[in-house]
Design an enzyme around this catalytic site. Structure first.
Site, PDB file in Angstrom:
ATOM      1  N   TYR A   1      16.799 -39.501  -8.904  1.00 58.28           N
ATOM      2  CA  TYR A   1      18.134 -39.030  -8.519  1.00 58.28           C
ATOM      3  C   TYR A   1      18.246 -37.517  -8.585  1.00 58.28           C
ATOM      4  O   TYR A   1      18.975 -36.906  -7.817  1.00 58.28           O
ATOM      5  CB  TYR A   1      19.214 -39.707  -9.368  1.00 58.28           C
ATOM      6  CG  TYR A   1      19.558 -41.071  -8.821  1.00 58.28           C
ATOM      7  CD1 TYR A   1      20.151 -41.181  -7.564  1.00 58.28           C
ATOM      8  CD2 TYR A   1      19.277 -42.236  -9.522  1.00 58.28           C
ATOM      9  CE1 TYR A   1      20.437 -42.425  -7.020  1.00 58.28           C
ATOM     10  CE2 TYR A   1      19.558 -43.487  -8.993  1.00 58.28           C
ATOM     11  CZ  TYR A   1      20.149 -43.566  -7.741  1.00 58.28           C
ATOM     12  OH  TYR A   1      20.431 -44.775  -7.203  1.00 58.28           O
TER      13      TYR A   1
ATOM     14  N   ASP B   1      -0.086 -67.434 -26.179  1.00 62.87           N
ATOM     15  CA  ASP B   1      -0.197 -68.761 -25.583  1.00 62.87           C
ATOM     16  C   ASP B   1      -1.644 -68.977 -25.145  1.00 62.87           C
ATOM     17  O   ASP B   1      -2.346 -68.026 -24.807  1.00 62.87           O
ATOM     18  CB  ASP B   1       0.679 -68.869 -24.330  1.00 62.87           C
ATOM     19  CG  ASP B   1       2.134 -69.151 -24.657  1.00 62.87           C
ATOM     20  OD1 ASP B   1       2.417 -69.526 -25.817  1.00 62.87           O
ATOM     21  OD2 ASP B   1       2.969 -68.979 -23.743  1.00 62.87           O
TER      22      ASP B   1
END
Lengths: 578, 381
Positions: B111, B262
């Site tokens: 920006y 996991d």
């Protein structure tokens, strides 16, 4: 072949009603005497004048002679007169100024006015020049010439008579301050001129003016029109200034582009391989030789006594001792057939007089104002086992080049010529078109050539132009000629390709430059801040300069140096990388 | 353009740290180099290392890094001109952030730089944020620093609990952070753990990296980090730059790094990213990789040891199988026989096991599992 006549200067017979308006010297500026060149007087040219008698034949076969269709008939008339003017000027070493005016008359006829600044026609020859078929100063000589196709000015006279019943009006002077005007008609039965209403007066003029009223003719601006014909003529004759005023009064001047009268081709005897039956009959019938055998040896190149012996063997039924004028059509045919079976020494290429690369370039630039022009330069070749010829091909891109198509777009225009004479009709069967059709245009980046603003100028230079028919509007597909045209086209197509890719490359370079330029301001303000230095306009200027010099136009300079080629290659690689 | 008057706002270097000054110097010398090139009449350019896969290497050291292949960024190349200009704009802007001692995200930078190039030009310096990311990477590589060094922050992700005390110099203040006193939420790992961050005290035996936040919360509630004298970190899925950098720094302190993930594609991927770094960030090399990290579970072999897991496996998805195959194809993985064995079991059984399954027998089993693994040094490389 130069058969038929071809009169250097044509003109008049009995004066019809045209006489009421006296002819004004149209647009011809004062006749130029080409510096350093001695002009040849008309009397000299006409000293070789001879006559023939075939008017009836032509009357019956007018469509063969270009008088078919209204537009075409008018074009043929213009062709006959203008060609005569050009040939006469050339022979007299005069830079031609030709003025053509076409008017629609209320009765549906057209009045054609053709004025030149040529040598003029001596009074005693005017009748034969305009009112007698196969009379002329050139047909009995073997010279590469423009006016091979027509039947000459007498054909015009005849056409006027047939379609309107009126003679042709003419005015001429050889520049001796005596001007004469008269009407000329043809007695078709006797093939003799009928001159009437002869008047003489003093005045300053040299040249020939023809005024004729013709029916069954029409003027338009189509590709077969008199206008296109004159435009094409201007292309092939850059030394001529041609003006046309159309029925609407619109005046177009094809400016002279080259201030030099072309050198006359050297006359040479016809070579047996280039002779047609028609030619042979014509030559034989006006020969003064006593025997057919001596007629052959004295009138044709490379025909020796031993060759005549060979001919005798091939044509046992022909009596080679009879008078040449008794030669019958069938016999002539047999001899021409026999010519083809004998081995001949090739004819000399000396008589070939091309227009020249420089002149064609000038003419194309002058008439079409194209963006790019290239003209091939090729050496003479032979066809039919020995007939010398050479081809000249020019290509013009953009400007007024190309042909306006019916849908309004512009496409490829092929301007065909034989010995500088435009060929407007029968393009389909022409060797030139055969060559154009068989080019792999894609190889030259011109795949879409049919839709490009391109004019191809194609001229065949030969003492024997092998026409496909008596209409003499198409060159037959002689293998050697088609090949030669193809090579010439490839040469100029390659040049155009190079120009276009160079141009496109320059456009790309310009686009690249602009794309980079956009960012100069921003980077020039950010860099000093980044470096902790003061903003300076110098930096921006320097950067702009670096960009300008990298992307400077290269093509404008013409051929690229090896380094530039390298740089462009690198740039292209950069582009590909991304 | 606003930036010109901002030069006057330039802060004295006094407020900057030594690291800040070095970074600023790097930016300045880049600018000087480019100006010198222009003054010499050539196109300004700088060199950067090729970041493409072809230049990503993996060595004995066990992490991904970039090879020697360099490429030039050139202004006078139509394909590069805009990016070049943008890079210079980014560099200038970062220099300003440095001087102001302010931080922003790449989006914030975007920006700051999203303005028109001029009234007559229908073009903005930056139109999309995506344009700026690659340029920032260019700068990181060309200047051999991280974007965090340029005061460009990335999204924070990852939480720490355990005996770690940090001094955080930020926004003109200094704060001491004790990671044992962060309650249930833990300490959120910042984008930059280098600049203005000082590790005062790290008194732990090892570091446990837990894939899932849920499991981290479980262990935090158990005060696992206190009982085991370890740090528990969850990257909450894929580890952020800051998190990976933190793990690297902890490993530099000779702390063992154990990863608890996991037993599926995602878990393995997170592990290997922590361990070797990623292709995308290969330019950061060892700074963001921790080859010393070890995988404690969950593994397929755990089924043999913990019978209950047999019932708690779930079907592997296509993506898991694909990832397993992919991992097998990486030479830095396939040379570890244990991993090959694990991955092959997955491919054979088409099963997977989640960390959460360890809560099957009882919630506190998770801690027991980890403890047992660490004690027995049961891990994969």
């Amino acid at each position: 072949m130069e058969q038929k006549d071809q009169i250097s200067q044509t003109s008049v017979g009995e004066i019809p009603k045209v006489g009421s308006e006296s002819i004004k010297t149209a647009d011809l500026k004062s006749t130029k005497i080409t510096a350093g060149v001695q002009e040849v007087h008309s009397q000299e040219i006409f000293s070789e004048f001879r006559e023939h008698s075939v008017a009836e034949f032509f009357k019956k076969n007018r469509q063969m002679l270009g008088f078919s269709g209204k537009v075409r008939s008018l074009t043929t008339l213009v062709h006959e007169y203008v060609t005569n003017s050009l040939d006469a000027c050339e022979e007299a070493k005069i830079l031609p100024n030709i003025y053509v005016k076409i008017d629609n008359l209320p009765n549906g006829h057209i009045r054609l006015y053709v004025e030149d600044n040529g040598p003029g026609i001596p009074k005693q020859f005017i009748g034969r020049a305009l009112g007698q078929m196969l009379a002329g100063t050139k047909f009995h000589r073997f010279v590469q010439q423009r006016g091979q196709q027509g039947i000459g000015a007498t054909g015009g006279t005849m056409y006027a008579q047939i379609t309107t019943g009126k003679p042709i009006h003419c005015r001429s002077s050889t520049g001796d301050n005596i001007i004469y005007e008269c009407d000329v008609a043809v007695d078709l039965k006797t093939n003799s001129p009928k001159i009437s209403n002869m008047v003489e007066y003093t005045g300053k003029y040299r040249g020939l003016t023809i005024i004729g009223e013709f029916g069954e003719v029409k003027y338009d601006k189509s590709e077969y029109s008199a206008f296109e014909y004159l435009k094409a003529t201007a292309l092939a004759n850059p030394h001529a200034q041609i003006t046309i005023v159309d029925p609407e009064g619109e005046r177009t001047v094809f400016q002279r582009a080259h201030e030099e009268v072309p050198e006359r081709p050297k006359p040479a005897q016809p070579h047996p391989l280039g002779v047609t039956t028609d030619d042979l009959i014509n030559y034989a019938h006006h020969s003064k030789e006593r025997k057919l055998s001596s007629f052959l040896t004295s009138n044709f190149a490379r025909v020796s006594d031993s060759k005549v012996e060979e001919l005798k063997k091939l044509c046992p039924s022909i009596n080679f001792d009879k008078m040449p004028r008794e030669l019958k059509w069938e016999e002539a045919e047999a001899i021409v057939r026999a010519f083809k079976q004998i081995k001949w020494i090739a004819p000399s290429a000396d008589p070939l007089r091309p227009i020249g690369k420089e002149q064609i370039e000038k003419a194309l630039k002058n008439v079409l104002q194209p963006e790019f022009v290239s003209v091939s330069e090729r050496s003479p070749k032979v066809f039919r086992g020995g007939v010398p010829f050479l081809v000249e091909v020019g290509i013009a891109y953009k400007g007024k080049a190309g042909r306006q198509k019916s849908d309004g777009t512009v496409g490829l225009d092929v301007k065909r010529f034989a010995n500088r004479a435009p060929l407007l009709f029968d393009a389909g069967g022409c060797a030139t078109m055969e060559a154009v059709k068989t080019i792999d245009w894609g190889r030259y980046g011109l795949k879409d050539i049919e839709n490009m603003p391109v004019t191809l100028f194609m001229n065949l230079v030969s003492v024997h132009v092998p026409y496909t028919s008596a209409g003499k509007q198409a060159i037959s597909n002689e293998e050697e000629i088609v090949e030669e045209f193809r090579y010439a086209i490839m040469e100029v197509a390659r040049d155009l390709d190079r120009y276009l890719s160079g141009k496109i490359r320059d456009e790309q370079r310009e686009a690249r430059k602009k794309a980079i330029m956009r960012y100069v301001k921003q980077i020039s303000s950010d860099l000093p801040y980044l470096a902790g230095e003061k903003t300076s306009e110098e930096l921006e200027k320097k950067l702009l300069h670096i960009i300008e010099s990298k992307y400077s136009k290269m093509f404008d300079k013409g051929r690229l140096t090896a380094d530039e080629e390298k740089q462009i290659k690198k740039e292209i690689e950069e582009d590909i990388e991304e | 353009m606003a930036k010109k008057k901002e030069i006057s706002l330039e802060k004295s270097d006094a407020s900057l740290t030594k690291e800040d000054i070095i970074v600023k110097e790097k930016l300045t010398s880049l600018g000087k180099q480019l100006i010198k090139e222009i003054e010499a009449g050539q196109s300004p350019y700088f060199e950067t290392v090729v970041r493409g896969r072809s230049n990503v290497l993996h060595g004995e050291e066990g992490y991904l890094y970039l090879g020697d292949k360099k490429e030039k960024r050139v202004f006078l190349n139509v394909a590069q001109a805009k990016k070049f200009m943008q890079t210079v704009a980014v560099a200038a802007k970062c220099k300003k952030f440095k001087e102001e001692n302010l931080h922003t995200s790449i989006r914030g930078l975007f920006y700051q730089l999203k303005f028109t190039l001029g009234e007559d030009l229908d073009e903005e310096l930056f139109e999309e944020q995506s344009e700026s990311n690659e340029l920032v990477e260019d700068l990181e590589v060309a200047l051999n620093l991280k974007r965090e060094d340029l005061n460009l922050s990335t999204d924070r992700k990852g939480v720490v609990a355990g005996n770690l005390v940090i001094r955080d110099k930020f926004g003109g203040e200094e704060t001491e952070i004790d990671c044992t006193k962060q309650g249930r939420s833990g300490w959120m790992i910042p984008s930059d753990v280098d600049n203005g961050m000082e590790f005062i005290d790290v008194d732990v035996d090892y570091v446990l990296v837990i894939e899932k936040d849920a499991l981290w919360q479980r262990l935090n509630e158990d005060k696992f980090w206190k009982k085991e004298n370890c740090l528990i970190i969850t990257p909450k899925g894929q580890a952020s730059r800051g998190c990976r950098r933190l793990i690297r720094k902890l490993a530099d302190m000779k702390l063992p790094i154990y990863c608890f993930m996991d037993c599926d594609a995602w878990g393995w991927y997170i592990y290997w990213t922590i361990k070797t770094g990623s292709m995308n960030l290969a330019y950061l090399g060892r700074n963001i990789a921790t080859p010393e990290a070890k995988f404690i579970g969950v593994t397929m072999s755990d089924i043999e040891r913990y019978d209950f897991l047999k019932k708690l496996t779930i079907n592997a998805k296509e993506v898991d199988l694909k990832r397993a195959e992919e991992l097998l194809s990486y030479p830095w993985i396939s040379r570890h026989q244990d991993w090959v064995k694990e991955l092959k079991i997955v491919l054979d059984t088409k099963k997977k096991i989640e960390q959460d399954a360890l809560q099957g027998p009882r919630l506190t089993f998770v801690g027991e599992y980890v403890r047992e693994k660490v004690e027995n040094k049961q891990f994969l490389y």
